[in-house]
Motif scaffolding. Structure first.
Motif, PDB file in Angstrom:
ATOM      1  N   MET A   1       0.814  -1.195   0.000  1.00  0.00           N
ATOM      2  CA  MET A   1       0.000   0.000   0.000  1.00  0.00           C
ATOM      3  C   MET A   1       0.860   1.263   0.000  1.00  0.00           C
ATOM      4  SD  MET A   1      -2.820  -1.468  -0.306  1.00  0.00           S
ATOM      5  CE  MET A   1      -3.651   0.061  -0.556  1.00  0.00           C
ATOM      6  N   GLY A   2       2.156   1.092   0.141  1.00  0.00           N
ATOM      7  CA  GLY A   2       3.052   2.233   0.074  1.00  0.00           C
ATOM      8  C   GLY A   2       3.022   2.914  -1.284  1.00  0.00           C
ATOM      9  N   PHE A   3       2.552   2.200  -2.293  1.00  0.00           N
ATOM     10  CA  PHE A   3       2.404   2.777  -3.631  1.00  0.00           C
ATOM     11  C   PHE A   3       1.516   4.003  -3.583  1.00  0.00           C
ATOM     12  CE2 PHE A   3      -0.446   2.763  -7.407  1.00  0.00           C
ATOM     13  CZ  PHE A   3       0.469   3.235  -8.328  1.00  0.00           C
ATOM     14  N   TYR A   4       0.427   3.945  -2.806  1.00  0.00           N
ATOM     15  CA  TYR A   4      -0.485   5.076  -2.725  1.00  0.00           C
ATOM     16  C   TYR A   4       0.126   6.252  -1.981  1.00  0.00           C
ATOM     17  CZ  TYR A   4      -4.335   2.288  -4.522  1.00  0.00           C
ATOM     18  OH  TYR A   4      -5.146   1.528  -5.323  1.00  0.00           O
ATOM     19  N   LEU A   5       1.024   5.986  -1.035  1.00  0.00           N
ATOM     20  CA  LEU A   5       1.664   7.078  -0.303  1.00  0.00           C
ATOM     21  C   LEU A   5       2.691   7.812  -1.158  1.00  0.00           C
ATOM     22  CD1 LEU A   5       2.153   5.417   3.174  1.00  0.00           C
ATOM     23  CD2 LEU A   5       0.459   7.114   2.524  1.00  0.00           C
ATOM     24  N   LEU A   6       3.343   7.099  -2.046  1.00  0.00           N
ATOM     25  CA  LEU A   6       4.367   7.709  -2.895  1.00  0.00           C
ATOM     26  C   LEU A   6       3.832   8.192  -4.239  1.00  0.00           C
ATOM     27  CD1 LEU A   6       7.247   5.162  -2.262  1.00  0.00           C
ATOM     28  CD2 LEU A   6       6.947   7.418  -1.246  1.00  0.00           C
ATOM     29  N   LEU A   7       2.617   7.878  -4.543  1.00  0.00           N
ATOM     30  CA  LEU A   7       2.051   8.156  -5.865  1.00  0.00           C
ATOM     31  C   LEU A   7       2.116   9.626  -6.283  1.00  0.00           C
ATOM     32  CD1 LEU A   7       0.733   6.795  -8.255  1.00  0.00           C
ATOM     33  CD2 LEU A   7      -1.463   7.068  -7.130  1.00  0.00           C
ATOM     34  N   PRO A   8       1.727  10.597  -5.446  1.00  0.00           N
ATOM     35  CA  PRO A   8       1.782  11.986  -5.921  1.00  0.00           C
ATOM     36  C   PRO A   8       3.189  12.458  -6.291  1.00  0.00           C
ATOM     37  CG  PRO A   8       0.436  11.853  -3.966  1.00  0.00           C
ATOM     38  CD  PRO A   8       1.090  10.522  -4.137  1.00  0.00           C
ATOM     39  N   PHE A   9       4.207  11.876  -5.683  1.00  0.00           N
ATOM     40  CA  PHE A   9       5.572  12.284  -5.991  1.00  0.00           C
ATOM     41  C   PHE A   9       6.035  11.739  -7.341  1.00  0.00           C
ATOM     42  CE2 PHE A   9       5.291  12.062  -1.327  1.00  0.00           C
ATOM     43  CZ  PHE A   9       5.442  13.414  -1.070  1.00  0.00           C
ATOM     44  N   PHE A  10       5.419  10.673  -7.811  1.00  0.00           N
ATOM     45  CA  PHE A  10       5.782  10.083  -9.089  1.00  0.00           C
ATOM     46  C   PHE A  10       5.038  10.708 -10.269  1.00  0.00           C
ATOM     47  CE2 PHE A  10       6.699   6.058  -6.585  1.00  0.00           C
ATOM     48  CZ  PHE A  10       8.051   6.318  -6.547  1.00  0.00           C
ATOM     49  N   LEU A  11       4.033  11.506 -10.005  1.00  0.00           N
ATOM     50  CA  LEU A  11       3.193  12.018 -11.085  1.00  0.00           C
ATOM     51  C   LEU A  11       3.725  13.345 -11.631  1.00  0.00           C
ATOM     52  CD1 LEU A  11      -0.335  11.157  -9.717  1.00  0.00           C
ATOM     53  CD2 LEU A  11       1.031   9.934 -11.389  1.00  0.00           C
ATOM     54  N   GLN A  12       4.871  13.293 -12.229  1.00  0.00           N
ATOM     55  CA  GLN A  12       5.456  14.450 -12.889  1.00  0.00           C
ATOM     56  C   GLN A  12       5.023  14.435 -14.351  1.00  0.00           C
ATOM     57  OE1 GLN A  12       7.010  16.582 -10.962  1.00  0.00           O
ATOM     58  NE2 GLN A  12       6.806  15.183  -9.238  1.00  0.00           N
ATOM     59  N   LYS A  13       5.035  15.611 -14.973  1.00  0.00           N
ATOM     60  CA  LYS A  13       4.561  15.710 -16.348  1.00  0.00           C
ATOM     61  C   LYS A  13       5.369  14.834 -17.306  1.00  0.00           C
ATOM     62  CE  LYS A  13       3.052  19.027 -19.754  1.00  0.00           C
ATOM     63  NZ  LYS A  13       2.780  20.421 -20.048  1.00  0.00           N
ATOM     64  N   ALA A  14       6.666  14.769 -17.105  1.00  0.00           N
ATOM     65  CA  ALA A  14       7.506  13.956 -17.998  1.00  0.00           C
ATOM     66  C   ALA A  14       7.163  12.473 -17.880  1.00  0.00           C
ATOM     67  CB  ALA A  14       8.972  14.179 -17.670  1.00  0.00           C
ATOM     68  N   LEU A  15       6.827  12.018 -16.665  1.00  0.00           N
ATOM     69  CA  LEU A  15       6.469  10.607 -16.490  1.00  0.00           C
ATOM     70  C   LEU A  15       5.085  10.297 -17.054  1.00  0.00           C
ATOM     71  CD1 LEU A  15       7.761   9.865 -12.897  1.00  0.00           C
ATOM     72  CD2 LEU A  15       8.731   9.111 -15.061  1.00  0.00           C
ATOM     73  N   LEU A  16       4.162  11.243 -16.920  1.00  0.00           N
ATOM     74  CA  LEU A  16       2.799  10.991 -17.377  1.00  0.00           C
ATOM     75  C   LEU A  16       2.675  10.985 -18.892  1.00  0.00           C
ATOM     76  CD1 LEU A  16       0.666  12.971 -14.797  1.00  0.00           C
ATOM     77  CD2 LEU A  16       0.986  10.518 -14.973  1.00  0.00           C
ATOM     78  N   GLN A  17       3.651  11.496 -19.597  1.00  0.00           N
ATOM     79  CA  GLN A  17       3.594  11.480 -21.053  1.00  0.00           C
ATOM     80  C   GLN A  17       4.185  10.210 -21.641  1.00  0.00           C
ATOM     81  OE1 GLN A  17       5.535  15.128 -22.110  1.00  0.00           O
ATOM     82  NE2 GLN A  17       3.709  16.351 -21.717  1.00  0.00           N
ATOM     83  N   ASN A  18       4.794   9.382 -20.817  1.00  0.00           N
ATOM     84  CA  ASN A  18       5.405   8.141 -21.276  1.00  0.00           C
ATOM     85  C   ASN A  18       4.414   6.991 -21.050  1.00  0.00           C
ATOM     86  OD1 ASN A  18       7.011   5.997 -21.885  1.00  0.00           O
ATOM     87  ND2 ASN A  18       8.708   6.615 -20.564  1.00  0.00           N
ATOM     88  N   ARG A  19       3.972   6.359 -22.118  1.00  0.00           N
ATOM     89  CA  ARG A  19       2.959   5.308 -21.996  1.00  0.00           C
ATOM     90  C   ARG A  19       3.459   4.071 -21.255  1.00  0.00           C
ATOM     91  NH1 ARG A  19      -1.918   5.546 -24.741  1.00  0.00           N
ATOM     92  NH2 ARG A  19      -2.131   7.343 -26.087  1.00  0.00           N
ATOM     93  N   SER A  20       4.730   3.756 -21.349  1.00  0.00           N
ATOM     94  CA  SER A  20       5.228   2.579 -20.637  1.00  0.00           C
ATOM     95  C   SER A  20       5.196   2.807 -19.126  1.00  0.00           C
ATOM     96  CB  SER A  20       6.634   2.227 -21.103  1.00  0.00           C
ATOM     97  OG  SER A  20       7.523   3.286 -20.836  1.00  0.00           O
ATOM     98  N   VAL A  21       5.463   4.015 -18.679  1.00  0.00           N
ATOM     99  CA  VAL A  21       5.377   4.344 -17.251  1.00  0.00           C
ATOM    100  C   VAL A  21       3.914   4.286 -16.803  1.00  0.00           C
ATOM    101  CG1 VAL A  21       5.745   6.160 -15.537  1.00  0.00           C
ATOM    102  CG2 VAL A  21       7.473   5.730 -17.274  1.00  0.00           C
ATOM    103  N   LEU A  22       3.017   4.730 -17.662  1.00  0.00           N
ATOM    104  CA  LEU A  22       1.590   4.670 -17.330  1.00  0.00           C
ATOM    105  C   LEU A  22       1.110   3.227 -17.202  1.00  0.00           C
ATOM    106  CD1 LEU A  22       0.112   7.550 -19.484  1.00  0.00           C
ATOM    107  CD2 LEU A  22       0.480   7.493 -17.030  1.00  0.00           C
ATOM    108  N   HIS A  23       1.636   2.341 -18.027  1.00  0.00           N
ATOM    109  CA  HIS A  23       1.299   0.918 -17.896  1.00  0.00           C
ATOM    110  C   HIS A  23       1.751   0.375 -16.547  1.00  0.00           C
ATOM    111  CE1 HIS A  23      -0.431  -0.284 -21.728  1.00  0.00           C
ATOM    112  NE2 HIS A  23       0.458   0.475 -22.339  1.00  0.00           N
ATOM    113  N   VAL A  24       2.926   0.791 -16.095  1.00  0.00           N
ATOM    114  CA  VAL A  24       3.421   0.357 -14.786  1.00  0.00           C
ATOM    115  C   VAL A  24       2.519   0.896 -13.681  1.00  0.00           C
ATOM    116  CG1 VAL A  24       5.339   0.574 -13.165  1.00  0.00           C
ATOM    117  CG2 VAL A  24       5.793   0.095 -15.565  1.00  0.00           C
TER     118      VAL A  24
END
Length: 121
Positions: A1-24
């Motif tokens: 469940m730590g994924f939900y605690l760290l999630l906002p820190f991973f949501l940068q614009k550069a990461l959200l434009q990469n479809r492979s990261v979105l699949h993960v």
């Protein structure tokens, strides 16, 4: 469940434009949703063993439902974006995803506080 605690820190614009990261992100959210189901079953068993107030039970139930709902909406928006052929409206989509991720994280933090201090309510 730590994924939900760290999630906002991973949501940068550069990461959200990469479809492979979105699949993960999508699959990590999918697994986390099933972990929530397992936690519901084990938490129900532990609840039977303890003596908790009605207010605490209601609070935990509401927050638990919120975690599932916001996490599910996060996964829904990512899945719809991945299924679309042309990412035409990236900024409104990113705001929705970030909003649901932050609400999921806040709900998770509230749940941790309720679990650490069950007799405070």
């Amino acid at each position: 469940m730590g994924f939900y605690l760290l999630l906002p820190f991973f949501l940068q614009k550069a990461l959200l434009q990469n479809r492979s990261v979105l699949h993960v992100f999508y699959w990590m959210n999918f697994i986390s949703q099933w972990v929530l189901v397992i936690q519901l079953l084990t938490g129900g068993y532990l609840y039977m063993l303890g003596d908790y107030s009605l207010m605490w039970i209601i609070s935990v139930s509401v927050v638990y439902t919120a975690i599932g709902a916001f996490g599910g909406l996060f996964g829904y928006h990512i899945r719809k974006f991945l299924q679309s052929s042309s990412p035409s409206a990236l900024d409104p989509w990113m705001r929705k995803v970030r909003f649901h991720a932050i609400l999921t994280t806040v709900s998770m933090l509230v749940m941790m506080i309720l679990m650490l201090f069950p007799y405070a309510i």
